[in-house]
Design a protein around this motif. Structure first.
Motif, PDB file in Angstrom:
ATOM      1  N   ALA A  25       0.833  -1.205   0.000  1.00 29.65           N
ATOM      2  CA  ALA A  25       0.000   0.000   0.000  1.00 29.65           C
ATOM      3  C   ALA A  25       0.873   1.262   0.000  1.00 29.65           C
ATOM      4  O   ALA A  25       0.568   2.251  -0.679  1.00 29.65           O
ATOM      5  CB  ALA A  25      -0.926   0.003   1.212  1.00 29.65           C
ATOM      6  N   ALA A  26       1.972   1.233   0.727  1.00 31.88           N
ATOM      7  CA  ALA A  26       2.889   2.372   0.759  1.00 31.88           C
ATOM      8  C   ALA A  26       3.574   2.545  -0.592  1.00 31.88           C
ATOM      9  O   ALA A  26       3.781   3.677  -1.067  1.00 31.88           O
ATOM     10  CB  ALA A  26       3.927   2.180   1.860  1.00 31.88           C
ATOM     11  N   LEU A  48       8.543   9.896   6.440  1.00 32.70           N
ATOM     12  CA  LEU A  48       7.604   9.154   7.280  1.00 32.70           C
ATOM     13  C   LEU A  48       8.123   7.723   7.558  1.00 32.70           C
ATOM     14  O   LEU A  48       8.683   7.075   6.665  1.00 32.70           O
ATOM     15  CB  LEU A  48       6.244   9.076   6.612  1.00 32.70           C
ATOM     16  N   PRO A  49       7.938   7.232   8.762  1.00 32.26           N
ATOM     17  CA  PRO A  49       8.435   5.890   9.135  1.00 32.26           C
ATOM     18  C   PRO A  49       7.913   4.782   8.222  1.00 32.26           C
ATOM     19  O   PRO A  49       8.676   3.866   7.865  1.00 32.26           O
ATOM     20  CB  PRO A  49       7.928   5.707  10.570  1.00 32.26           C
ATOM     21  N   ASN A  50       6.637   4.842   7.861  1.00 32.56           N
ATOM     22  CA  ASN A  50       6.070   3.794   7.010  1.00 32.56           C
ATOM     23  C   ASN A  50       6.748   3.752   5.645  1.00 32.56           C
ATOM     24  O   ASN A  50       6.883   2.672   5.040  1.00 32.56           O
ATOM     25  CB  ASN A  50       4.569   4.012   6.817  1.00 32.56           C
ATOM     26  N   ALA A  55      12.643   0.860   2.388  1.00 32.02           N
ATOM     27  CA  ALA A  55      14.046   0.721   1.983  1.00 32.02           C
ATOM     28  C   ALA A  55      14.633  -0.611   2.427  1.00 32.02           C
ATOM     29  O   ALA A  55      15.605  -1.107   1.828  1.00 32.02           O
ATOM     30  CB  ALA A  55      14.852   1.879   2.556  1.00 32.02           C
ATOM     31  N   ASN A  56      14.051  -1.212   3.466  1.00 34.09           N
ATOM     32  CA  ASN A  56      14.562  -2.478   3.987  1.00 34.09           C
ATOM     33  C   ASN A  56      13.832  -3.685   3.423  1.00 34.09           C
ATOM     34  O   ASN A  56      14.123  -4.833   3.809  1.00 34.09           O
ATOM     35  CB  ASN A  56      14.445  -2.494   5.516  1.00 34.09           C
ATOM     36  N   ASN A  57      12.890  -3.450   2.526  1.00 35.46           N
ATOM     37  CA  ASN A  57      12.123  -4.532   1.916  1.00 35.46           C
ATOM     38  C   ASN A  57      12.582  -4.693   0.465  1.00 35.46           C
ATOM     39  O   ASN A  57      12.448  -3.763  -0.334  1.00 35.46           O
ATOM     40  CB  ASN A  57      10.628  -4.201   1.980  1.00 35.46           C
ATOM     41  N   GLU A  58      13.124  -5.848   0.177  1.00 34.33           N
ATOM     42  CA  GLU A  58      13.688  -6.040  -1.168  1.00 34.33           C
ATOM     43  C   GLU A  58      12.649  -5.845  -2.261  1.00 34.33           C
ATOM     44  O   GLU A  58      12.953  -5.301  -3.321  1.00 34.33           O
ATOM     45  CB  GLU A  58      14.290  -7.457  -1.255  1.00 34.33           C
ATOM     46  N   GLN A  59      11.427  -6.244  -2.013  1.00 35.91           N
ATOM     47  CA  GLN A  59      10.380  -6.131  -3.022  1.00 35.91           C
ATOM     48  C   GLN A  59       9.964  -4.685  -3.257  1.00 35.91           C
ATOM     49  O   GLN A  59       9.698  -4.284  -4.395  1.00 35.91           O
ATOM     50  CB  GLN A  59       9.158  -6.965  -2.597  1.00 35.91           C
ATOM     51  N   HIS A  60       9.923  -3.895  -2.187  1.00 37.27           N
ATOM     52  CA  HIS A  60       9.410  -2.529  -2.297  1.00 37.27           C
ATOM     53  C   HIS A  60      10.489  -1.444  -2.268  1.00 37.27           C
ATOM     54  O   HIS A  60      10.184  -0.267  -2.421  1.00 37.27           O
ATOM     55  CB  HIS A  60       8.416  -2.267  -1.156  1.00 37.27           C
ATOM     56  N   ALA A  61      11.751  -1.835  -2.080  1.00 39.23           N
ATOM     57  CA  ALA A  61      12.842  -0.865  -2.035  1.00 39.23           C
ATOM     58  C   ALA A  61      12.949  -0.012  -3.302  1.00 39.23           C
ATOM     59  O   ALA A  61      13.255   1.189  -3.222  1.00 39.23           O
ATOM     60  CB  ALA A  61      14.169  -1.594  -1.780  1.00 39.23           C
ATOM     61  N   PRO A  62      12.688  -0.592  -4.497  1.00 36.98           N
ATOM     62  CA  PRO A  62      12.754   0.241  -5.705  1.00 36.98           C
ATOM     63  C   PRO A  62      11.795   1.442  -5.664  1.00 36.98           C
ATOM     64  O   PRO A  62      12.112   2.510  -6.219  1.00 36.98           O
ATOM     65  CB  PRO A  62      12.384  -0.724  -6.826  1.00 36.98           C
ATOM     66  N   PHE A  63      10.656   1.278  -5.000  1.00 38.91           N
ATOM     67  CA  PHE A  63       9.703   2.396  -4.925  1.00 38.91           C
ATOM     68  C   PHE A  63      10.221   3.496  -3.989  1.00 38.91           C
ATOM     69  O   PHE A  63       9.995   4.684  -4.238  1.00 38.91           O
ATOM     70  CB  PHE A  63       8.334   1.881  -4.435  1.00 38.91           C
ATOM     71  N   PHE A  64      10.919   3.067  -2.939  1.00 40.30           N
ATOM     72  CA  PHE A  64      11.537   4.060  -2.057  1.00 40.30           C
ATOM     73  C   PHE A  64      12.620   4.831  -2.821  1.00 40.30           C
ATOM     74  O   PHE A  64      12.728   6.058  -2.712  1.00 40.30           O
ATOM     75  CB  PHE A  64      12.141   3.365  -0.833  1.00 40.30           C
TER      76      PHE A  64
END
Length: 276
Positions: A25-26, A48-50, A55-64
Motif C-alpha cells: 500500500a505504501a 515518514l516511518p512507514n 528501503a529495507n524490503n527487497e520487493q518494495h525498495a525500488p519504490f523508495f
C-alpha cells in the motif's frame, strides 16, 4: 505569490493516507503521489516511518528509491538506474523532466537548448519548448524562451527538496554569497562617499566662484559711479579710453597737416616772385 507555495498543500492528502499505509500500500502510494498533478515536493512523505521501512524490503525498495529520485534527483539519474527502478508512466516522466529543469537552473541562469535536449532526452526543440511552457504555467519556474539564441533564460524557480548530506554545501554557498554581497555593499558605500566628497568640493568651488564674481561686479559698479560726472559732461568711455581725449589726439595730426600745406603754398609763391 511565490512559486511552489501551494505544492505542500497538494501533498497533504498523501501524508494522511501514508499514516496507515504499509508494504504494498505504501509502494502504491508513492506511485500515486509521483503521478499526481501539482505535487512537486516529497520530503515530508519521504521522512515518514512507514515509507522509510520500504528501503529495507527487497520487493518494495525500488519504490523508495523512486521517491528519492523525485525528491532531489533528475531524469538523467533515473535513466542511469532505470533497470533497478519501477517503470514510469507518462505523467511521471513529464513531472521528473520539469523537476530536472529546476535542478539544472540551480547552477546556471542560462540553459542552452542543446543541454536541455540532452539532459531531458527530448526528440525535438518544439517538444522541449512545449515542456518548458507547461512548467511555466504550473508555477515551477519563471523564464523566457529565446528562440533566436536557442536558450532558456531563467528568472527564478521553485525550490526542490534538499538531498541528505547537501546541507553543508548549501550553507557554504550561502556564506560565499553573503561575503560577496557584503563586499559589493562596501564598494558601493565607498563609491557613495567619494561622490559625496566630490559634490561637496564642487559646491565649495561654485561658492568661491560666486563670491569672486560678485566682488568683481561690485568693483565695476563702484568704478562706474566714479566716472559718472565725466560721462555727464559729454565724455564717453569705451573700453576704458576717453573718446574725447582720443578725438583731441586725432585732431592734432590734422592741424599739423593743414599748417604744412600753408607753408608749402608760401614757398611756391616766393619762388614765383624770384623769377621776376
Amino acid at each position: 505569490m511565490e512559486l511552489g507555495t501551494n505544492f505542500a498543500a497538494k501533498l497533504e492528502p498523501f501524508l494522511l493516507i501514508s499514516k496507515s499505509a504499509k508494504g504494498a500500500a505504501a509502494a502504491k502510494l508513492i506511485q500515486d503521489a509521483t503521478s499526481a498533478q501539482g505535487v512537486f515536493v516529497f520530503a515530508e512523505l519521504l521522512e515518514l516511518p512507514n515509507i522509510q521501512e520500504l528501503a529495507n524490503n527487497e520487493q518494495h525498495a525500488p519504490f523508495f528509491s523512486l521517491l528519492q529520485v523525485f525528491s532531489y534527483r533528475t531524469y538523467k539519474d533515473y535513466l542511469a538506474n532505470k533497470d533497478s527502478l519501477p517503470q514510469l508512466n507518462q505523467a511521471q516522466i513529464t513531472k521528473l523532466k520539469h523537476l530536472s529543469i529546476v535542478s539544472l537552473a540551480a547552477t546556471r541562469r542560462i540553459l542552452p537548448y542543446s543541454l536541455l535536449l540532452q539532459e531531458l532526452q527530448m526528440p525535438t526543440i518544439r517538444d522541449l519548448e512545449d515542456l518548458i511552457i507547461d512548467a511555466i504555467y504550473l508555477d515551477i519556474l519563471r523564464g523566457k524562451l529565446d528562440q533566436k539564441e536557442q536558450q532558456l533564460e531563467i528568472e527564478y524557480t521553485m525550490g526542490r527538496d534538499l538531498e541528505p548530506g547537501k546541507a553543508e554545501a548549501v550553507l557554504a554557498t550561502l556564506k560565499a554569497w553573503a561575503s560577496t554581497t557584503a563586499s559589493v555593499l562596501s564598494a558601493l558605500d565607498n563609491k557613495l562617499a567619494q561622490i559625496s566628497s566630490y559634490s561637496t568640493a564642487v559646491a565649495m568651488d561654485n561658492e568661491e566662484h560666486d563670491r569672486a564674481y560678485n566682488a568683481i561686479l561690485k568693483d565695476v559698479s563702484k568704478d562706474s559711479k566714479k566716472r559718472g560726472p565725466l560721462a555727464a559732461s559729454g565724455n564717453l568711455m569705451r573700453g576704458g579710453i576717453d573718446l574725447a581725449d582720443a578725438m583731441d589726439v586725432d585732431e592734432e595730426p590734422r592741424m599739423k597737416g593743414r599748417k604744412g600745406m600753408a607753408v608749402d603754398a608760401m614757398i611756391k609763391q616766393q619762388r614765383k616772385r624770384n623769377r621776376f
